[in-house]
Design an enzyme around this catalytic site. Structure first.
Site, PDB file in Angstrom:
ATOM      1  N   LYS A  49       0.841  -1.203   0.000  1.00  0.00           N
ATOM      2  CA  LYS A  49       0.000   0.000   0.000  1.00  0.00           C
ATOM      3  C   LYS A  49       0.873   1.248   0.000  1.00  0.00           C
ATOM      4  O   LYS A  49       0.622   2.202  -0.729  1.00  0.00           O
ATOM      5  CB  LYS A  49      -0.906   0.011   1.252  1.00  0.00           C
ATOM      6  CG  LYS A  49      -2.038  -1.002   1.181  1.00  0.00           C
ATOM      7  CD  LYS A  49      -2.721  -1.211   2.531  1.00  0.00           C
ATOM      8  CE  LYS A  49      -3.733  -2.346   2.436  1.00  0.00           C
ATOM      9  NZ  LYS A  49      -4.329  -2.729   3.715  1.00  0.00           N
ATOM     10  N   GLN A  93      -4.659  -1.547   9.891  1.00  0.00           N
ATOM     11  CA  GLN A  93      -4.514  -2.851   9.243  1.00  0.00           C
ATOM     12  C   GLN A  93      -5.082  -3.952  10.138  1.00  0.00           C
ATOM     13  O   GLN A  93      -4.695  -4.075  11.301  1.00  0.00           O
ATOM     14  CB  GLN A  93      -3.022  -3.105   8.934  1.00  0.00           C
ATOM     15  CG  GLN A  93      -2.753  -4.387   8.190  1.00  0.00           C
ATOM     16  CD  GLN A  93      -3.318  -4.391   6.762  1.00  0.00           C
ATOM     17  OE1 GLN A  93      -3.262  -3.391   6.052  1.00  0.00           O
ATOM     18  NE2 GLN A  93      -3.867  -5.518   6.350  1.00  0.00           N
ATOM     19  N   ASP A 116     -11.131   2.910   4.529  1.00  0.00           N
ATOM     20  CA  ASP A 116     -11.645   1.563   4.271  1.00  0.00           C
ATOM     21  C   ASP A 116     -13.177   1.533   4.224  1.00  0.00           C
ATOM     22  O   ASP A 116     -13.765   0.529   3.828  1.00  0.00           O
ATOM     23  CB  ASP A 116     -11.189   0.603   5.393  1.00  0.00           C
ATOM     24  CG  ASP A 116      -9.903  -0.129   5.035  1.00  0.00           C
ATOM     25  OD1 ASP A 116      -9.653  -0.342   3.835  1.00  0.00           O
ATOM     26  OD2 ASP A 116      -9.166  -0.513   5.972  1.00  0.00           O
TER      27      ASP A 116
END
Ligand code: NAP
Length: 278
Positions: A49, A93, A116
């Protein structure tokens, strides 16, 4: 004839478009990723990422904590990032260690920076029909892939195997919003093949070898979200690709299908949140 849905090619096209879109701004987005512990898979995802973000000119910061970090330390950091005007996107994460309440952590992220799309406000908006700040990356990537190949969704029967908060549930809602008829299956579903065989669009998000030739209808569309290492250490998906693919109209490979789309959508979400904040 079967068409392979090429997630890598579409990812590259999307990233190129995002790069051009960002070039017109003097300011740049800042994506902060919080990584707890040293799970090797998580580390690979986070590095990937970071690298992708930097290639686009996005400032990317990874904050690494040891696996025994107290929950309150994470909550304090998120509060600090929420009020930092330079930070435009925050990602925690997953998975988190057991002593940390993942819901509490996700709930702490400001919805305007929730890249997200996992906070209760963003998922609530998705489920009620109000536009969320951004849509969750993997479901968004799947819809984008279907649209790119002009695969009709409206009126089709979409069967999703897997009901996680990050894939199955939000994808079901997004397909419903596009007027598909949606069935969600899971580990307690009885007679799974009888259901998957009725799918026009079959999505598998399990993480195990589960979808075989006896489970699909001819000419259906198959989207394989699963990723795991088989007994020989080879990366593979939920679908027995070699036997299933010839029967389908469209199918995603693993690797090279949904995975690259997820990262492309993360970058797309980072740019969207940045632009909303300008
Ligand atoms: P998860 O939270 O572990 O959920 C797995 C789902 O599969 C659960 O709903 C579970 O049912 C269901 N399931 C397990 N065994 C089953 C069976 N035998 N029959 C039917 N359903 C079964 O997983 P996730 O986070 O959604 O991820 C799923 C897979 O996708 C993993 O391999 C993950 O690595 C991969 N993934 C890939 C991407 C990508 O970008 N390509 C993104 C996210 C995830 P219950 O709810 O009843 O337990």
């Amino acid at each position: 004839m079967t068409v392979i849905l090429d997630g890598k090619k579409l990812r590259d096209k999307i990233l190129e478009e995002l790069k051009t879109r960002l070039e017109k701004y003097t300011l740049k987005p800042t994506l902060v990723v919080i990584l707890v512990g040293d799970n090797p898979a998580s580390r690979i995802y986070v590095n990937n990422k970071k690298k992708t973000a930097e290639n686009l000119g996005i400032n990317s910061i990874v904050i690494n904590y040891p696996s025994d970090v107290p929950e309150q330390v994470l909550l304090d950091k998120i509060e600090e990032l929420n009020s930092d005007k330079n930070v435009t996107a925050i990602l925690v994460q997953l998975p988190l260690p057991e002593h940390i309440d993942k819901f509490k952590i996700i709930n702490a992220i400001s919805p305007e920076k929730d890249v997200d799309g996992f906070t209760p406000e963003n998922s609530g908006r998705l489920f009620t029909g109000e536009e969320p700040y951004v849509y969750p990356c993997t479901p968004k990537g799947i819809i984008r892939l279907l649209d790119e190949y002009k695969i009709p969704i409206e009126g089709k029967h979409a069967v999703i195997v897997g009901r996680s908060n990050i894939v199955g549930k939000p994808l079901a809602q997004m397909l419903l919003n596009r007027n598909a008829t949606v069935t969600i299956c899971h580990s307690r579903t009885e007679n799974l093949p009888d259901i998957t065989k009725t799918a026009d669009i079959l999505v598998s998000a399990v993480g195990g070898k589960i979808i075989g030739i006896n489970m699909i209808k001819s000419n259906c569309v198959v989207i394989d979200v699963g990723i795991f290492k088989d007994e020989n250490g080879k990366t593979r998906g939920d679908v027995d690709f070699n036997t299933v693919a010839p029967l389908t109209s469209y199918i995603t490979p693993v690797p090279g299908g949904v995975g690259p789309m997820t990262i492309a959508m993360l970058m797309s979400n980072t740019v969207e949140l940045f632009e909303k904040n300008l």
